[in-house]
Design an enzyme around this catalytic site. Structure first.
Site, PDB file in Angstrom:
ATOM      1  N   GLU A 296      -1.045   8.124  -5.811  1.00 12.44           N
ATOM      2  CA  GLU A 296      -1.374   7.345  -7.009  1.00 12.44           C
ATOM      3  C   GLU A 296      -2.870   7.287  -7.300  1.00 12.44           C
ATOM      4  OE1 GLU A 296      -0.672   3.153  -6.695  1.00 12.44           O
ATOM      5  OE2 GLU A 296      -1.805   2.960  -4.848  1.00 12.44           O
TER       6      GLU A 296
ATOM      7  N   ARG B 187       0.839  -1.189   0.000  1.00 12.26           N
ATOM      8  CA  ARG B 187       0.000   0.000   0.000  1.00 12.26           C
ATOM      9  C   ARG B 187       0.878   1.244   0.000  1.00 12.26           C
ATOM     10  NH1 ARG B 187      -3.334  -2.815  -1.561  1.00 12.26           N
ATOM     11  NH2 ARG B 187      -5.452  -3.236  -0.790  1.00 12.26           N
TER      12      ARG B 187
ATOM     13  N   HIS C 237      -0.183  -0.175  -9.779  1.00 13.15           N
ATOM     14  CA  HIS C 237      -0.934  -1.027  -8.857  1.00 13.15           C
ATOM     15  C   HIS C 237      -1.357  -2.321  -9.553  1.00 13.15           C
ATOM     16  CE1 HIS C 237      -3.027  -0.349  -4.809  1.00 13.15           C
ATOM     17  NE2 HIS C 237      -3.102  -1.635  -5.071  1.00 13.15           N
TER      18      HIS C 237
END
Length: 432
Positions: free
Chosen positions: A365, A336, A397
């Site tokens: 992000e 994360r 991601h």
């Protein structure tokens, strides 16, 4: 090699749920499993191939299992077929608003949601391309549940709207739940279920792949060769062999990363708020304090959950933590973004602290994840500032993004929906 036959007894044939259960079981086995019906074959770990067998009630399925755990594999597959049985009774359908839909989501979810009736997932999906936010929460009015991902937003204000619209369940198609206000959900009686595990290999392999790309400057080398430039200046990397790997967070993903590092010939040390002594007993790693891991490691890989508040893991890597690290250390984060203080990281990069940094996630992000901004004027500068450093690699991601992981995410999410709809135990899926 083990071969046996099973006869399909369910009136629906091999429908979505048993197909998903077979595929999920086979994905966790070392044995290769093949199913054959009327000269059509399917790999046991591929739910779409199994569904394409179109095996009806009464069909004979020839099963071949070949591998070191073939006895266990045969038992698991037999158990799935035994549990299928005749299913005729219709059950209530759970209506789910599915947010942030991409084409690859439909690939598995649509197939698993096709069947209705007892013994099936009994879920009706309505796909929305928009993310769940304050502005879009009204789209879930009249639905029993919402299905959301890492870049959806479920703070108190959204929870209130969902409750007012009749939503009783939040299905997270991911492991993390930091984007959901758990307290508000509990107050409004909304159950929150997550995918506690899907493919730890996918995330760990991506973390090492991007870390090695940054270490050996593969992103730079690729572009140089495309420009007909074969000079090696600026591409110097380091061996990982005989180096020290520090794993922050030794859950399933951290363990996979530790095994990968072991395969490179590295010494592995780890830190976890809840150490797993079995990992030390098998010789995979040695536990140390967080400070010692930071000081000793040549490579640091983060696999901890993001926990906000006092004593949590928010900004686990901050200015102080970076100051403890070796010069020319390598850092990768596929967990994360909030685990690393981005401003502290950029300040250290400016001073030449890191040899390589690979980030699949980073603070700032959120506006970028899973969207195409190639024709847009940038509205934030974090991404650009990180990308200006030659030793940094960013990905969007995507560490979870493998066929095996997508299949597992869909299967577990649909199992969670069924458990909620039928009042079954939630197990590790429940977020409290």
């Amino acid at each position: 090699m083990k071969k046996f036959q099973v006869v399909v007894k369910c009136s629906l044939g091999i429908h979505a749920r048993p197909a998903a259960q077979i595929a999920q079981a086979c994905s966790n086995l070392r044995a290769a499993v093949t199913l054959e019906v009327d000269n059509e074959t399917a790999q046991g770990n591929n739910v779409l191939e199994i569904l394409n067998l179109h095996a009806p009630k009464g069909a004979t399925v020839n099963v071949t299992v070949d591998g070191p755990d073939e006895e266990e594999a045969a038992q698991q597959i037999q158990a799935v077929f035994d549990a299928m049985g005749p299913k005729e009774k219709k059950g209530s359908v759970l209506k789910v608003a599915f947010f942030g839909t991409k084409d690859y989501d439909r690939l598995y979810f649509s197939e698993l949601a096709k069947d209705k009736g007892e013994g099936t997932y009994n879920v009706e999906l309505k796909y929305f391309s928009s993310r769940l936010t304050d502005e879009t929460a009204h789209l879930a009015n009249g639905y029993d549940a919402v299905c959301i991902f890492v870049n959806d937003e479920a703070p108190r204000s959204v929870i209130e709207q969902l409750h007012d619209g009749g939503v009783r369940l939040i299905l997270l198609r991911c492991a993390g739940f930091n984007n959901v206000d758990k307290k508000a959900a509990a107050e409004y009686g909304i159950t929150v279920l997550r995918v506690s595990a899907y493919s730890p290999y996918a995330v760990a392999e991506h973390a090492m792949a991007t870390l090695q790309a940054a270490n050996r400057r593969l992103h730079k080398a690729y572009n140089k060769v495309r420009d007909n430039n074969f000079d090696l200046t600026g591409l110097l990397g380091v061996d990982l062999h005989n180096k020290v790997a520090g794993i922050l967070g030794t859950g399933r993903i951290g363990q996979c990363m530790a095994r990968i590092c072991k395969g490179y010939g590295m010494t592995v040390i780890g830190w976890d708020a809840f150490p797993n002594k079995k990992l030390e007993e098998e010789g995979l790693l040695t536990y140390a304090s967080k400070e010692e891991v930071l000081k000793r490691s040549d490579l640091i890989s983060i696999h901890a959950p993001l926990i906000m508040g006092e004593g949590g893991t928010y900004h686990l890597i901050d200015e102080k933590a970076i100051s403890l690290m070796k010069d020319d250390v390598m850092l990768t984060n596929a967990a994360r973004g909030g685990l690393i203080d981005t401003e502290a990281l950029i300040a250290a990069l400016k001073k030449g602290k890191f040899h390589a940094v690979a980030l699949d996630v980073y603070e700032g992000e959120d506006a970028n994840v899973y969207t195409d901004h190639s024709f847009d004027v940038p509205t934030e500068d974090v991404t650009g500032r990180l990308l200006m450093f030659p030793q940094v690699i960013l990905t969007s991601h995507q560490a979870f993004f493998t066929r095996e992981a997508l299949q597992a995410i869909a299967t577990v999410t649909m199992e969670n929906a069924r458990n909620f709809n039928e009042g079954r135990p939630f197990g590790a899926a429940e977020v409290k």
